[in-house]
Design an enzyme around this catalytic site. Structure first.
Site, PDB file in Angstrom:
ATOM      1  N   GLY A  46     -38.898 -43.515  34.284  1.00  0.00           N
ATOM      2  CA  GLY A  46     -38.448 -44.397  35.799  1.00  0.00           C
ATOM      3  C   GLY A  46     -37.462 -45.744  34.972  1.00  0.00           C
ATOM      4  CD  GLN A  51     -37.722 -50.875  33.608  1.00  0.00           C
ATOM      5  OE1 GLN A  51     -37.665 -49.852  34.916  1.00  0.00           O
ATOM      6  NE2 GLN A  51     -38.208 -51.162  32.410  1.00  0.00           N
ATOM      7  CB  CYS A  94     -42.901 -50.552  30.880  1.00  0.00           C
ATOM      8  SG  CYS A  94     -41.561 -51.632  31.718  1.00  0.00           S
ATOM      9  CG  LEU A  95     -38.549 -46.958  29.641  1.00  0.00           C
ATOM     10  CD1 LEU A  95     -36.695 -46.581  30.425  1.00  0.00           C
ATOM     11  CD2 LEU A  95     -38.465 -46.259  28.248  1.00  0.00           C
ATOM     12  CG  HIS A 136     -44.289 -48.702  36.631  1.00  0.00           C
ATOM     13  ND1 HIS A 136     -45.305 -49.332  35.886  1.00  0.00           N
ATOM     14  CD2 HIS A 136     -42.737 -49.157  36.141  1.00  0.00           C
ATOM     15  CE1 HIS A 136     -44.451 -49.534  34.853  1.00  0.00           C
ATOM     16  NE2 HIS A 136     -43.411 -49.629  34.946  1.00  0.00           N
ATOM     17  CG  HIS A 140     -39.800 -53.055  36.762  1.00  0.00           C
ATOM     18  ND1 HIS A 140     -40.043 -53.856  35.820  1.00  0.00           N
ATOM     19  CD2 HIS A 140     -40.313 -51.910  35.877  1.00  0.00           C
ATOM     20  CE1 HIS A 140     -40.364 -53.418  34.728  1.00  0.00           C
ATOM     21  NE2 HIS A 140     -40.261 -51.741  34.622  1.00  0.00           N
TER      22      HIS A 140
END
Length: 171
Positions: A46, A51, A94-95, A136, A140
């Site tokens: 995701g 991000q 999380c990236l 999630h 963000h």
């Protein structure tokens, strides 16, 4: 398609609330395509527009396993409209917080409303991994990270480790 730079904590853009999008346009579709390419390249399941430094309410996700066909979802203005009182606990990563995971308790089932690439409103009911992933990524868009759902002690420890990693990478 372009692979975008993924922002890492403590980048302030991760704490900002993304703005609603009028609807699908060539620009929005390009951003979503680039986000999907970036997510798969990372690899992740995701990615929210915050991000990659874009403050628009856009997410992409694909929670399929390696044995399954890819199931890429591209959502414009996703919003949780209902969630169950029943909770589930899943390990999340999380990236934007690489190499760190923690168990997070969230509603086990959600219904999400979003706009598709044709400008139509759709609803999706999800449970399990897809439910957690949707929550999630929508978090963000509201400037909330998965570490905000864990104990302060664990959160502070993760933030210190990530900052230390960033300092070492700059050398």
């Amino acid at each position: 398609m372009t692979i975008l730079d993924i922002r890492l904590i403590p980048d302030p853009v991760l704490r900002k609330k993304a703005e609603k999008v009028e609807g699908p346009s060539d620009e929005i579709i390009t951003i979503l395509d680039d986000m999907a390419e970036t997510m798969y390249n990372a690899p992740g399941i995701g990615l929210a527009a915050n991000q990659v430094g874009v403050l628009k309410r856009l997410i992409v996700l694909d929670c399929s396993t390696e044995e399954e066909e890819p199931n890429l979802l591209k959502m414009i203005n996703p919003e949780i409209i209902t969630s169950t009182n029943e909770k589930s606990e899943l390990e999340e990563g999380c990236l934007s917080i690489p190499e760190h995971k923690s168990n997070v308790v969230r509603p086990s089932k959600v219904e999400v409303s979003y706009m598709n690439l044709n400008g139509e409103t759709e609803k999706l009911t999800a449970e399990g991994l897809l439910s957690a992933c949707l929550q999630h990524e929508i978090d963000h868009l509201n400037g909330i990270l998965f570490i905000d759902h864990i104990s302060r002690l664990k959160r502070d420890m993760i933030i210190r480790k990530v900052k230390k990693q960033l300092r070492e990478n700059e050398k």
